[in-house]
Scaffold this active site. Structure first.
Site, PDB file in Angstrom:
ATOM      1  N   TYR A 153       0.844  -1.203   0.000  1.00  0.00           N
ATOM      2  CA  TYR A 153       0.000   0.000   0.000  1.00  0.00           C
ATOM      3  C   TYR A 153       0.882   1.257   0.000  1.00  0.00           C
ATOM      4  O   TYR A 153       0.675   2.184  -0.791  1.00  0.00           O
ATOM      5  CB  TYR A 153      -0.894  -0.041   1.245  1.00  0.00           C
ATOM      6  CG  TYR A 153      -1.861   1.104   1.375  1.00  0.00           C
ATOM      7  CD1 TYR A 153      -3.032   1.141   0.626  1.00  0.00           C
ATOM      8  CD2 TYR A 153      -1.628   2.152   2.265  1.00  0.00           C
ATOM      9  CE1 TYR A 153      -3.934   2.186   0.746  1.00  0.00           C
ATOM     10  CE2 TYR A 153      -2.519   3.194   2.404  1.00  0.00           C
ATOM     11  CZ  TYR A 153      -3.677   3.210   1.651  1.00  0.00           C
ATOM     12  OH  TYR A 153      -4.571   4.245   1.778  1.00  0.00           O
ATOM     13  N   LYS A 157       1.107   4.236  -2.821  1.00  0.00           N
ATOM     14  CA  LYS A 157       0.756   5.638  -2.544  1.00  0.00           C
ATOM     15  C   LYS A 157       1.937   6.576  -2.789  1.00  0.00           C
ATOM     16  O   LYS A 157       1.759   7.697  -3.270  1.00  0.00           O
ATOM     17  CB  LYS A 157       0.224   5.772  -1.107  1.00  0.00           C
ATOM     18  CG  LYS A 157      -1.110   5.044  -0.876  1.00  0.00           C
ATOM     19  CD  LYS A 157      -2.218   5.576  -1.774  1.00  0.00           C
ATOM     20  CE  LYS A 157      -3.578   4.963  -1.471  1.00  0.00           C
ATOM     21  NZ  LYS A 157      -4.646   5.484  -2.321  1.00  0.00           N
TER      22      LYS A 157
HETATM   23  N1  LIG Z   1      -9.736   5.379   5.054  1.00  0.00           N
HETATM   24  C1  LIG Z   1      -8.554   5.917   5.314  1.00  0.00           C
HETATM   25  O1  LIG Z   1      -8.143   6.072   6.478  1.00  0.00           O
HETATM   26  C2  LIG Z   1      -7.693   6.396   4.180  1.00  0.00           C
HETATM   27  C3  LIG Z   1      -6.541   7.130   4.465  1.00  0.00           C
HETATM   28  C4  LIG Z   1      -5.743   7.565   3.428  1.00  0.00           C
HETATM   29  C5  LIG Z   1      -6.090   7.279   2.117  1.00  0.00           C
HETATM   30  N2  LIG Z   1      -7.207   6.545   1.870  1.00  0.00           N
HETATM   31  C6  LIG Z   1      -7.519   6.269   0.475  1.00  0.00           C
HETATM   32  O2  LIG Z   1      -8.800   6.792   0.162  1.00  0.00           O
HETATM   33  C7  LIG Z   1      -9.395   6.015  -0.888  1.00  0.00           C
HETATM   34  C8  LIG Z   1     -10.791   5.589  -0.496  1.00  0.00           C
HETATM   35  O3  LIG Z   1     -10.694   4.874   0.703  1.00  0.00           O
HETATM   36  P1  LIG Z   1     -11.970   4.501   1.576  1.00  0.00           P
HETATM   37  O4  LIG Z   1     -11.482   4.417   2.977  1.00  0.00           O
HETATM   38  O5  LIG Z   1     -13.125   5.381   1.239  1.00  0.00           O
HETATM   39  O6  LIG Z   1     -12.208   3.008   1.031  1.00  0.00           O
HETATM   40  P2  LIG Z   1     -13.551   2.173   0.734  1.00  0.00           P
HETATM   41  O7  LIG Z   1     -13.152   0.748   0.627  1.00  0.00           O
HETATM   42  O8  LIG Z   1     -14.611   2.545   1.710  1.00  0.00           O
HETATM   43  O9  LIG Z   1     -13.927   2.723  -0.698  1.00  0.00           O
HETATM   44  C9  LIG Z   1     -13.140   2.422  -1.825  1.00  0.00           C
HETATM   45  C10 LIG Z   1     -14.063   2.150  -2.984  1.00  0.00           C
HETATM   46  O10 LIG Z   1     -13.232   1.859  -4.122  1.00  0.00           O
HETATM   47  C11 LIG Z   1     -13.829   0.772  -4.801  1.00  0.00           C
HETATM   48  N3  LIG Z   1     -12.811   0.065  -5.578  1.00  0.00           N
HETATM   49  C12 LIG Z   1     -11.890  -0.813  -5.135  1.00  0.00           C
HETATM   50  N4  LIG Z   1     -11.188  -1.300  -6.153  1.00  0.00           N
HETATM   51  C13 LIG Z   1     -11.667  -0.709  -7.277  1.00  0.00           C
HETATM   52  C14 LIG Z   1     -11.351  -0.811  -8.658  1.00  0.00           C
HETATM   53  N5  LIG Z   1     -10.405  -1.650  -9.101  1.00  0.00           N
HETATM   54  N6  LIG Z   1     -12.035  -0.044  -9.547  1.00  0.00           N
HETATM   55  C15 LIG Z   1     -13.009   0.790  -9.122  1.00  0.00           C
HETATM   56  N7  LIG Z   1     -13.374   0.901  -7.824  1.00  0.00           N
HETATM   57  C16 LIG Z   1     -12.700   0.175  -6.920  1.00  0.00           C
HETATM   58  C17 LIG Z   1     -14.417  -0.107  -3.721  1.00  0.00           C
HETATM   59  O11 LIG Z   1     -15.419  -0.981  -4.235  1.00  0.00           O
HETATM   60  C18 LIG Z   1     -14.962   0.929  -2.756  1.00  0.00           C
HETATM   61  O12 LIG Z   1     -16.301   1.250  -3.016  1.00  0.00           O
HETATM   62  C19 LIG Z   1      -8.428   4.847  -1.150  1.00  0.00           C
HETATM   63  O13 LIG Z   1      -7.597   5.165  -2.252  1.00  0.00           O
HETATM   64  C20 LIG Z   1      -7.606   4.798   0.123  1.00  0.00           C
HETATM   65  O14 LIG Z   1      -6.331   4.240  -0.082  1.00  0.00           O
HETATM   66  C21 LIG Z   1      -8.021   6.109   2.863  1.00  0.00           C
END
Ligand SMILES: NC(=O)c1ccc[n+]([C@@H]2O[C@H](COP(=O)([O-])OP(=O)(O)OC[C@H]3O[C@@H](n4cnc5c(N)ncnc54)[C@H](O)[C@@H]3O)[C@@H](O)[C@H]2O)c1
Length: 249
Positions: A153, A157
């Protein structure tokens, strides 16, 4: 209404931060195209988002170039242009480095980094013809500093941050800005599914100066700013949204 009249595409918007970004863009006046790999999930999200404005949904896996191309072509056919791309789709698996399986390594890099590349390249070809556009990539504080059990991951990133900087240089002549958002710990299903024990999480939050997780809306606000014309002289940078977490040594 900072995004009034803009056409925006948000990936991975079936839930979590992506859905919050789509909602914020709609509230700021944009027309929003959302996609997610899961059909039922993106359709349900589109139903919830419809209360805020015009939404079009697509079941698209961001790693599939043909499907992404079809979505962008359809977006241009219906709405005429693409002003904003928010590359939000992402996955995370917690695994110690010594135990990471090739499949999980490859899947993580494919969705997070290659998916961002594919969507950006296809959307930027449209934006280049328009001579304008804004791309905002979802990176993470994990793209700046390491964290155990997330090597794949973190690598994905960090790759997004440098991909964004390079795109910013190459796309500036076309009037396209490219930036990354680096959230810290945000309360979402992905965070809950990560499998970190509750006790470990408590210790983790204690080290954050603002002493809490961020909300999906707080990340969406940062996306809206960088996507808007208010950020017209900002390109190739990262905006950290982490409650001060990575200020520590
Ligand atoms: N939650 C955190 O603490 C956090 C922190 C930093 C960064 N992020 C980043 O934010 C983004 C969203 O995270 P989240 O926490 O809302 O996650 P989440 O799992 O709730 O939502 C992610 C969505 O992306 C979709 N997805 C996954 N693979 C996919 C693909 N190949 N094509 C299209 N859609 C796809 C999933 O079905 C899901 O609906 C991610 O990139 C994650 O790395 C999250």
């Amino acid at each position: 209404m900072r995004l009034k009249g803009k056409i925006a595409v948000v990936t991975g918007a079936g839930r979590g931060i992506g859905e919050a970004i789509a909602r914020k863009f709609l509230q700021e006046g944009a027309t929003v195209v959302i996609c997610d790999a899961l059909k039922a999930r993106v359709e349900e999200a589109a139903g919830r988002l419809a209360a805020f404005g015009t939404v079009q949904s697509f079941a698209v896996d961001v790693t599939n170039r043909e499907d992404v191309q079809a979505m962008i072509d359809e977006t241009v056919r219906i709405f005429g242009r693409i002003d904003i791309l928010a590359n939000n789709a992402g996955i995370a698996r917690f695994e110690p480095f010594l135990e990471i399986e090739d499949k999980n390594w490859n899947d993580t890099l494919a969705v997070n980094l290659t998916g961002t590349f594919i969507c950006s390249q296809i959307a930027a070809r449209v934006m280049a013809k328009q001579k304008s556009g804004a791309i905002v990539n979802m990176a993470s504080t994990n793209g700046i500093l390491g964290e155990e059990a997330l090597a794949h991951y973190n690598a994905s990133k960090a790759g997004i941050v440098l991909l964004g900087k390079t795109m910013a240089i190459e796309l500036a002549p076309y009037g396209i800005r490219v930036n990354s958002i680096c959230p810290g710990s945000i309360q979402t299903d992905l965070a809950l599914e990560g499998g970190q024990p509750a006790e470990e999480l408590e210790q983790y939050f204690a080290k954050i100066p603002l002493k809490r997780r961020g909300s999906t809306e707080e990340v969406a606000n940062a996306f809206a700013f960088l996507a808007s014309d208010e950020a017209s002289f900002i390109t190739g940078t990262e905006l950290v949204v982490d409650g001060g977490q990575i200020c520590h040594e």
